[in-house]
Design a protein around this motif. Structure first.
Motif, mmCIF file in Angstrom:
data_model
loop_
_atom_site.group_PDB
_atom_site.id
_atom_site.type_symbol
_atom_site.label_atom_id
_atom_site.label_comp_id
_atom_site.label_asym_id
_atom_site.label_seq_id
_atom_site.Cartn_x
_atom_site.Cartn_y
_atom_site.Cartn_z
ATOM 1 N N ILE A 205 -9.915 -4.913 -1.943
ATOM 2 C CA ILE A 205 -8.866 -5.947 -1.527
ATOM 3 C C ILE A 205 -8.940 -7.203 -1.762
ATOM 4 C CG2 ILE A 205 -7.211 -6.317 0.502
ATOM 5 C CD1 ILE A 205 -7.698 -3.545 1.134
ATOM 6 N N THR B 209 -11.873 1.231 -1.334
ATOM 7 C CA THR B 209 -11.068 0.660 -2.500
ATOM 8 C C THR B 209 -12.005 0.580 -3.644
ATOM 9 O OG1 THR B 209 -10.977 -1.428 -1.708
ATOM 10 C CG2 THR B 209 -9.134 -0.226 -1.514
ATOM 11 N N ARG C 296 -5.733 -2.417 -3.775
ATOM 12 C CA ARG C 296 -4.722 -1.873 -2.757
ATOM 13 C C ARG C 296 -4.772 -0.540 -2.369
ATOM 14 N NH1 ARG C 296 0.933 -0.818 -4.624
ATOM 15 N NH2 ARG C 296 0.449 -0.159 -6.777
ATOM 16 N N TYR C 297 -4.316 -0.220 -1.327
ATOM 17 C CA TYR C 297 -4.637 1.454 -0.955
ATOM 18 C C TYR C 297 -3.590 2.004 -1.746
ATOM 19 C CZ TYR C 297 -7.682 0.353 3.070
ATOM 20 O OH TYR C 297 -8.512 -0.155 3.981
ATOM 21 N N THR C 298 -4.088 2.551 -2.687
ATOM 22 C CA THR C 298 -3.239 3.708 -3.624
ATOM 23 C C THR C 298 -4.096 4.634 -3.907
ATOM 24 O OG1 THR C 298 -3.935 2.556 -5.775
ATOM 25 C CG2 THR C 298 -1.923 1.600 -4.702
ATOM 26 N N HIS D 239 0.763 -1.180 0.081
ATOM 27 C CA HIS D 239 -0.005 0.090 -0.141
ATOM 28 C C HIS D 239 0.815 1.284 -0.170
ATOM 29 C CE1 HIS D 239 -3.423 -2.655 0.910
ATOM 30 N NE2 HIS D 239 -2.509 -3.216 1.798
#
Length: 125
Positions: free
Chosen positions: A58, A54, A63-65, A23
């Motif tokens: 996930i 998101t 993912r955390y972008t 992430h």
């Protein structure tokens, strides 16, 4: 002995999924995302407790972008569950095109602001 409840099992699975991916969202980018959207990205609700949602869940490889995350109110986030954002928006009859255009504009604005603040640290996708 570890707990064997369903909730505990799902929590362990989520923890393992989260640990498997990288992430790269910073706290400053999350704050900028919240400020740019000005509320829930889906319904526009102006609530203090926005959650990280998101667009590609996930559980499905997301993912955390910066390009995959939007602020969402608890109601929208719970309703979306682990669906992809386009599927969920079609089901709810929301304007999918306007949302996606706005999401790209917000991400570009944040990247541009990051580039001005630290020109060597920002990488454009």
């Amino acid at each position: 002995m570890p707990s064997r409840t369903r909730a505990a099992t799902h929590a362990r699975r989520r923890k393992r999924r989260m640990a498997r991916v990288e992430h790269d969202l910073t706290a400053a980018q999350w704050a900028a995302l919240r400020a740019e959207w000005g509320g829930c990205a889906y319904c526009g609700a102006d609530v203090a407790a926005l959650q990280k949602d998101t667009m590609l869940p996930i559980s499905r490889g997301g993912r955390y972008t910066l390009s995959n995350l939007v602020p969402a109110c608890g109601s929208c986030n719970a309703s979306k569950c682990n669906l992809e954002v386009t599927t969920w928006m079609r089901r709810k009859k929301l304007d999918e095109r306007a949302f996606l255009v706005r999401q790209v504009e917000v991400a570009r604005a944040i990247l541009a602001a990051d580039a001005v603040a630290a020109p060597d640290a920002v990488q454009l996708d």
